[in-house]
Scaffold this motif. Structure first.
Motif, PDB file in Angstrom:
ATOM      1  N   THR A 139       0.705  -1.098  -0.019  1.00 58.28           N
ATOM      2  CA  THR A 139      -0.126   0.066  -0.019  1.00 58.28           C
ATOM      3  C   THR A 139       0.860   1.277  -0.016  1.00 58.28           C
ATOM      4  O   THR A 139       1.998   1.281   0.510  1.00 58.28           O
ATOM      5  CB  THR A 139      -1.004   0.001   1.211  1.00 58.28           C
ATOM      6  OG1 THR A 139      -1.523  -1.106   1.207  1.00 58.28           O
ATOM      7  CG2 THR A 139      -1.845   1.211   0.960  1.00 58.28           C
ATOM      8  N   LEU A 140       0.405   2.203  -0.612  1.00 52.96           N
ATOM      9  CA  LEU A 140       1.011   3.533  -0.653  1.00 52.96           C
ATOM     10  C   LEU A 140       1.214   3.939   0.401  1.00 52.96           C
ATOM     11  O   LEU A 140       0.345   3.900   1.310  1.00 52.96           O
ATOM     12  CB  LEU A 140       0.468   4.470  -1.869  1.00 52.96           C
ATOM     13  CG  LEU A 140       0.548   3.984  -3.224  1.00 52.96           C
ATOM     14  CD1 LEU A 140      -0.095   5.163  -4.056  1.00 52.96           C
ATOM     15  CD2 LEU A 140       2.028   3.495  -3.669  1.00 52.96           C
ATOM     16  N   ASN A 141       2.229   4.910   0.948  1.00 55.36           N
ATOM     17  CA  ASN A 141       2.443   5.720   2.194  1.00 55.36           C
ATOM     18  C   ASN A 141       2.493   4.711   3.425  1.00 55.36           C
ATOM     19  O   ASN A 141       2.220   5.311   4.469  1.00 55.36           O
ATOM     20  CB  ASN A 141       1.254   6.547   2.107  1.00 55.36           C
ATOM     21  CG  ASN A 141       1.508   7.657   1.214  1.00 55.36           C
ATOM     22  OD1 ASN A 141       2.266   8.342   0.875  1.00 55.36           O
ATOM     23  ND2 ASN A 141       0.287   7.791   0.359  1.00 55.36           N
ATOM     24  N   GLU A 142       2.805   3.510   3.024  1.00 55.73           N
ATOM     25  CA  GLU A 142       2.900   2.589   4.383  1.00 55.73           C
ATOM     26  C   GLU A 142       4.464   2.012   4.447  1.00 55.73           C
ATOM     27  O   GLU A 142       5.004   1.866   3.459  1.00 55.73           O
ATOM     28  CB  GLU A 142       2.072   1.299   4.171  1.00 55.73           C
ATOM     29  CG  GLU A 142       0.563   1.892   4.501  1.00 55.73           C
ATOM     30  CD  GLU A 142      -0.394   0.671   4.796  1.00 55.73           C
ATOM     31  OE1 GLU A 142       0.096  -0.455   4.650  1.00 55.73           O
ATOM     32  OE2 GLU A 142      -1.603   0.905   4.996  1.00 55.73           O
ATOM     33  N   THR A 143       4.756   1.916   5.616  1.00 55.25           N
ATOM     34  CA  THR A 143       6.089   1.173   5.615  1.00 55.25           C
ATOM     35  C   THR A 143       6.143  -0.222   5.521  1.00 55.25           C
ATOM     36  O   THR A 143       5.446  -1.128   6.218  1.00 55.25           O
ATOM     37  CB  THR A 143       7.004   1.827   6.979  1.00 55.25           C
ATOM     38  OG1 THR A 143       6.788   2.955   7.100  1.00 55.25           O
ATOM     39  CG2 THR A 143       8.143   1.281   7.152  1.00 55.25           C
ATOM     40  N   ASN A 144       6.975  -0.894   4.687  1.00 57.04           N
ATOM     41  CA  ASN A 144       6.834  -2.405   4.571  1.00 57.04           C
ATOM     42  C   ASN A 144       8.337  -2.873   4.738  1.00 57.04           C
ATOM     43  O   ASN A 144       9.327  -2.104   4.412  1.00 57.04           O
ATOM     44  CB  ASN A 144       6.425  -2.606   3.246  1.00 57.04           C
ATOM     45  CG  ASN A 144       4.923  -2.314   3.072  1.00 57.04           C
ATOM     46  OD1 ASN A 144       4.184  -3.244   3.406  1.00 57.04           O
ATOM     47  ND2 ASN A 144       4.690  -1.351   2.349  1.00 57.04           N
ATOM     48  N   THR A 145       8.600  -3.940   5.094  1.00 61.18           N
ATOM     49  CA  THR A 145      10.008  -4.571   5.236  1.00 61.18           C
ATOM     50  C   THR A 145      10.331  -5.422   4.322  1.00 61.18           C
ATOM     51  O   THR A 145       9.490  -6.408   3.894  1.00 61.18           O
ATOM     52  CB  THR A 145      10.131  -5.381   6.685  1.00 61.18           C
ATOM     53  OG1 THR A 145       9.670  -4.257   7.815  1.00 61.18           O
ATOM     54  CG2 THR A 145      11.349  -5.718   7.070  1.00 61.18           C
ATOM     55  N   TYR A 146      11.464  -5.484   3.811  1.00 57.60           N
ATOM     56  CA  TYR A 146      12.024  -6.168   2.598  1.00 57.60           C
ATOM     57  C   TYR A 146      13.461  -6.822   3.171  1.00 57.60           C
ATOM     58  O   TYR A 146      14.074  -6.142   3.763  1.00 57.60           O
ATOM     59  CB  TYR A 146      12.265  -5.251   1.570  1.00 57.60           C
ATOM     60  CG  TYR A 146      11.427  -4.574   0.888  1.00 57.60           C
ATOM     61  CD1 TYR A 146      10.453  -5.046  -0.367  1.00 57.60           C
ATOM     62  CD2 TYR A 146      10.652  -3.359   1.438  1.00 57.60           C
ATOM     63  CE1 TYR A 146       9.448  -4.410  -0.708  1.00 57.60           C
ATOM     64  CE2 TYR A 146       9.604  -2.649   1.155  1.00 57.60           C
ATOM     65  CZ  TYR A 146       8.823  -3.168  -0.037  1.00 57.60           C
ATOM     66  OH  TYR A 146       7.805  -2.415  -0.516  1.00 57.60           O
TER      67      TYR A 146
END
Length: 202
Positions: A139-146
């Motif tokens: 989702t845009l503007n959300e922090t995701n972990t890679y």
């Protein structure tokens, strides 16, 4: 009979890595600009009509994994000039591998905007062959972990903890390797300025 082209390719490869080693000695431990004390995210900008980020530089990669968080904003929404190029995969972060340039061996996350969603991909080169797997959407503007882990002859891609395994060409360390930074394309350049916030972890 000796193959003169093989010797030429070996010389070019060795020259490439010596140049990389020299350039990398100028680079800091952070990939790209240093963050401020208030915010340890780095904003990478790909300017309109460009492929590479502004101020791109080369830094060595020496670890057995890469872990980071990223935030895409509305600038990740785009429409390709040529419709079929919408399927092309832009690059997020990764590293070269197996003592070779990244079009020989590498692992990184890719992304593209399709069907009103931001799709994330595992994107590798294995002995010169490109392999891509879809990992889902974010989702845009959300922090995701890679995260990309090296485990023997496999890459383990983790998107918010969900695991996908990909083949790796070698089984030891990365050798002389370098970080791969955000890149737009595919065939087309960025249709407008694109900004991605990234924070390296651990």
């Amino acid at each position: 009979m000796p193959n003169p082209h093989a010797n030429s390719n070996l010389f070019i490869t060795k020259a490439f890595f010596w140049c990389l080693l020299i350039v990398s000695t100028w680079a800091c431990s952070w990939v790209g600009p240093k963050p401020s004390f208030e915010d340890d995210f780095i904003t990478y900008k790909i300017s309109k009509d460009k492929h590479e980020i502004d101020g791109d530089n080369i830094t060595l990669f020496k670890a057995d994994r890469l872990k980071f968080q990223a935030v895409f904003d509305s600038s990740a929404i785009y429409k390709s000039f040529i419709p079929e190029n919408q399927y092309d995969i832009n690059k997020l972060m990764g590293f070269s591998d197996c003592n070779s340039p990244h079009h020989g061996n590498s692992a990184r996350f890719g992304w593209n905007w399709m069907d009103n969603a931001l799709h994330i991909h595992a994107y590798t080169y294995v002995d010169g062959q490109r392999v891509v797997k879809s990992l889902g959407t974010v989702t845009l503007n959300e922090t995701n972990t890679y995260e990309i882990q090296i485990q023997g002859n496999e890459y383990v891609f983790l998107l918010n903890g969900a695991e996908t395994r990909m083949q790796r060409f070698c089984s030891g360390s990365v050798g002389l390797a370098y970080n791969l930074l955000p890149y737009f394309g595919g065939d087309e350049t960025a249709p407008h300025d694109i900004k991605i916030k990234i924070r390296l972890l651990e």
